[in-house]
Design a protein around this motif. Sequence first.
Motif, PDB file in Angstrom:
ATOM      1  N   VAL A  31       0.885  -1.323   0.015  1.00  0.00           N
ATOM      2  CA  VAL A  31      -0.059  -0.142   0.039  1.00  0.00           C
ATOM      3  C   VAL A  31       1.019   1.039  -0.003  1.00  0.00           C
ATOM      4  N   ARG A  32       0.905   2.175  -1.057  1.00  0.00           N
ATOM      5  CA  ARG A  32       1.621   3.369  -0.978  1.00  0.00           C
ATOM      6  C   ARG A  32       1.018   4.237  -0.026  1.00  0.00           C
ATOM      7  N   THR A  33       2.099   4.393   0.928  1.00  0.00           N
ATOM      8  CA  THR A  33       1.777   5.097   2.200  1.00  0.00           C
ATOM      9  C   THR A  33       2.696   6.209   2.467  1.00  0.00           C
ATOM     10  N   LEU A  34       1.834   7.345   3.105  1.00  0.00           N
ATOM     11  CA  LEU A  34       2.467   8.419   3.512  1.00  0.00           C
ATOM     12  C   LEU A  34       2.539   8.759   5.156  1.00  0.00           C
ATOM     13  N   VAL A  35       3.476   9.035   5.926  1.00  0.00           N
ATOM     14  CA  VAL A  35       3.249   9.526   7.152  1.00  0.00           C
ATOM     15  C   VAL A  35       3.199  10.646   7.187  1.00  0.00           C
ATOM     16  N   TRP A  36       2.060  11.575   7.623  1.00  0.00           N
ATOM     17  CA  TRP A  36       2.154  13.052   8.023  1.00  0.00           C
ATOM     18  C   TRP A  36       2.091  13.112   9.070  1.00  0.00           C
ATOM     19  N   ASP A  37       3.471  13.586   9.599  1.00  0.00           N
ATOM     20  CA  ASP A  37       3.925  13.778  10.953  1.00  0.00           C
ATOM     21  C   ASP A  37       3.540  15.344  11.439  1.00  0.00           C
ATOM     22  N   LEU A  38       2.457  15.438  12.342  1.00  0.00           N
ATOM     23  CA  LEU A  38       2.173  16.728  12.877  1.00  0.00           C
ATOM     24  C   LEU A  38       2.592  16.993  14.097  1.00  0.00           C
ATOM     25  N   ASP A  39       3.518  16.338  14.692  1.00  0.00           N
ATOM     26  CA  ASP A  39       4.046  16.836  16.005  1.00  0.00           C
ATOM     27  C   ASP A  39       5.297  17.645  15.885  1.00  0.00           C
ATOM     28  N   PRO A  40       5.402  18.677  16.509  1.00  0.00           N
ATOM     29  CA  PRO A  40       6.738  19.581  16.207  1.00  0.00           C
ATOM     30  C   PRO A  40       7.920  18.641  17.043  1.00  0.00           C
ATOM     31  N   GLN A  41       7.797  17.739  17.803  1.00  0.00           N
ATOM     32  CA  GLN A  41       8.758  16.835  18.181  1.00  0.00           C
ATOM     33  C   GLN A  41       9.367  16.063  16.996  1.00  0.00           C
ATOM     34  N   GLY A  42       8.542  15.749  15.869  1.00  0.00           N
ATOM     35  CA  GLY A  42       9.109  15.157  14.817  1.00  0.00           C
ATOM     36  C   GLY A  42       9.739  13.734  15.127  1.00  0.00           C
ATOM     37  N   ALA A  43       9.013  13.152  16.102  1.00  0.00           N
ATOM     38  CA  ALA A  43       9.633  11.712  16.271  1.00  0.00           C
ATOM     39  C   ALA A  43       9.431  10.815  15.457  1.00  0.00           C
ATOM     40  N   ALA A  44       8.149  10.885  14.567  1.00  0.00           N
ATOM     41  CA  ALA A  44       7.925   9.745  13.469  1.00  0.00           C
ATOM     42  C   ALA A  44       8.904  10.018  12.693  1.00  0.00           C
ATOM     43  N   THR A  45       9.187  11.180  12.070  1.00  0.00           N
ATOM     44  CA  THR A  45      10.175  11.686  11.131  1.00  0.00           C
ATOM     45  C   THR A  45      11.448  11.043  11.339  1.00  0.00           C
ATOM     46  N   TRP A  46      11.764  11.250  12.513  1.00  0.00           N
ATOM     47  CA  TRP A  46      13.179  10.793  13.232  1.00  0.00           C
ATOM     48  C   TRP A  46      13.193   9.267  12.957  1.00  0.00           C
ATOM     49  N   LEU A  47      12.227   8.469  13.372  1.00  0.00           N
ATOM     50  CA  LEU A  47      12.090   7.088  13.502  1.00  0.00           C
ATOM     51  C   LEU A  47      11.968   6.507  12.231  1.00  0.00           C
ATOM     52  N   LEU A  48      11.848   7.586  11.093  1.00  0.00           N
ATOM     53  CA  LEU A  48      11.678   6.784   9.725  1.00  0.00           C
ATOM     54  C   LEU A  48      12.975   7.216   9.101  1.00  0.00           C
ATOM     55  N   GLY A  49      14.069   7.731  10.027  1.00  0.00           N
ATOM     56  CA  GLY A  49      15.276   8.020   9.416  1.00  0.00           C
ATOM     57  C   GLY A  49      15.353   9.070   8.503  1.00  0.00           C
ATOM     58  N   VAL A  50      14.472  10.071   8.638  1.00  0.00           N
ATOM     59  CA  VAL A  50      14.369  11.393   7.906  1.00  0.00           C
ATOM     60  C   VAL A  50      14.783  12.495   8.891  1.00  0.00           C
ATOM     61  N   GLU A  51      15.675  13.350   8.102  1.00  0.00           N
ATOM     62  CA  GLU A  51      15.766  14.714   8.877  1.00  0.00           C
ATOM     63  C   GLU A  51      15.382  16.055   8.008  1.00  0.00           C
ATOM     64  N   SER A  52      14.463  16.819   8.710  1.00  0.00           N
ATOM     65  CA  SER A  52      13.913  17.837   7.874  1.00  0.00           C
ATOM     66  C   SER A  52      14.515  18.933   7.924  1.00  0.00           C
ATOM     67  N   ASP A  53      14.546  19.598   6.695  1.00  0.00           N
ATOM     68  CA  ASP A  53      15.258  21.063   6.585  1.00  0.00           C
ATOM     69  C   ASP A  53      14.328  21.985   6.084  1.00  0.00           C
ATOM     70  N   ARG A  54      13.010  21.777   5.745  1.00  0.00           N
ATOM     71  CA  ARG A  54      11.760  22.589   5.647  1.00  0.00           C
ATOM     72  C   ARG A  54      10.754  22.907   6.900  1.00  0.00           C
ATOM     73  N   LYS A  55      10.404  23.953   6.643  1.00  0.00           N
ATOM     74  CA  LYS A  55       9.549  24.258   7.881  1.00  0.00           C
ATOM     75  C   LYS A  55       7.793  24.199   7.410  1.00  0.00           C
ATOM     76  N   GLN A  56       7.282  22.887   7.936  1.00  0.00           N
ATOM     77  CA  GLN A  56       6.043  22.432   7.657  1.00  0.00           C
ATOM     78  C   GLN A  56       5.059  23.324   7.795  1.00  0.00           C
ATOM     79  N   ASP A  57       5.587  24.415   8.719  1.00  0.00           N
ATOM     80  CA  ASP A  57       4.324  25.470   9.047  1.00  0.00           C
ATOM     81  C   ASP A  57       3.855  26.152   7.759  1.00  0.00           C
ATOM     82  N   LYS A  58       4.660  26.299   6.870  1.00  0.00           N
ATOM     83  CA  LYS A  58       4.551  27.094   5.510  1.00  0.00           C
ATOM     84  C   LYS A  58       3.438  26.443   4.708  1.00  0.00           C
ATOM     85  N   VAL A  59       3.131  25.068   4.862  1.00  0.00           N
ATOM     86  CA  VAL A  59       2.193  24.247   3.997  1.00  0.00           C
ATOM     87  C   VAL A  59       0.775  24.955   4.604  1.00  0.00           C
TER      88      VAL A  59
END
Length: 244
Positions: A31-59
Amino acid sequence: MRALAVFQLKGGVGKTTTAVNLAAMAARSSVRTLVWDLDPQGAATWLLGVESDRKQDKVWSEGKPIGRFIHKTPYDKLDVLAADISLRKFHQSVADKKTARDSAASAIDRLGEDYELVIFDCPPILSPQIEGILQACDRILVPIEPSVLSIRAYEQSKEHLDWVKKKQWLPFVTQIDRRKAAHVQWAKEQAPKLDELLPIYIGHSASAERMLEMQAPIVECLPHVPFAKNYSALWEAVKDHLKL
Ligand SMILES: Nc1ncnc2c1ncn2[C@@H]1O[C@H](COP(=O)(O)OP(=O)(O)OP(=O)(O)O)[C@@H](O)[C@H]1O
Ligand SMILES: [Mg+2]
């Protein structure tokens, strides 16, 4: 495209652990899946091995194109819309729930071209923004640990979010330790009061800690441990409810 929110007003109950493991299970079953991390802690992002350099607030505040915020993860068919500390602004802003619902609904619509499932990992708050996002979701998955406060938080959410249809709520028990008499008693006396409870119990497990050490969903890094098997059973149940 189906949208699932992992939400619970009570903090530290296992929302993020659940979001990343279900997402990994979904991707494993093609199943083609997207996790949309809504937590400023970014724990899901981190657990999925990704580091963010963009500000989601702008979305949310400037309607920036969502694709720029999506990252590939090390796992086939699994991407993440990364979170970062800027989301604090989004959660503190005065935007009403209708605006959040419309933005989330239109984003989900557009994401439908690339994904079959989007899983929102929510922070433990019930802001108008979160309520708007929940309105755009098909189902709301609620981790409940064996405590009076966890059930109370769930009941409060149901009372406040009275527009959610009963079949949309998917509560399930997590962090249960059957060696503890109080947990066994809770499972016998309190859990049956929730007639919509999913019949899958996630045990309290040291493997949750291992996930953090290995920075990966348990179903990926240690797929044969009982904790991973619990999550694959939960995925089977959730998949049916989502009709995937
Ligand atoms: N079944 C479990 N057994 C033991 N520990 C667990 C279990 N599930 C989660 N944990 C641990 O509990 C802590 C909180 O988990 P997690 O971050 O998933 O909760 P959360 O609800 O997303 O928290 P927050 O409200 O801060 O977003 C973590 O240290 C995690 O490893
Ligand atoms: Mg979390």
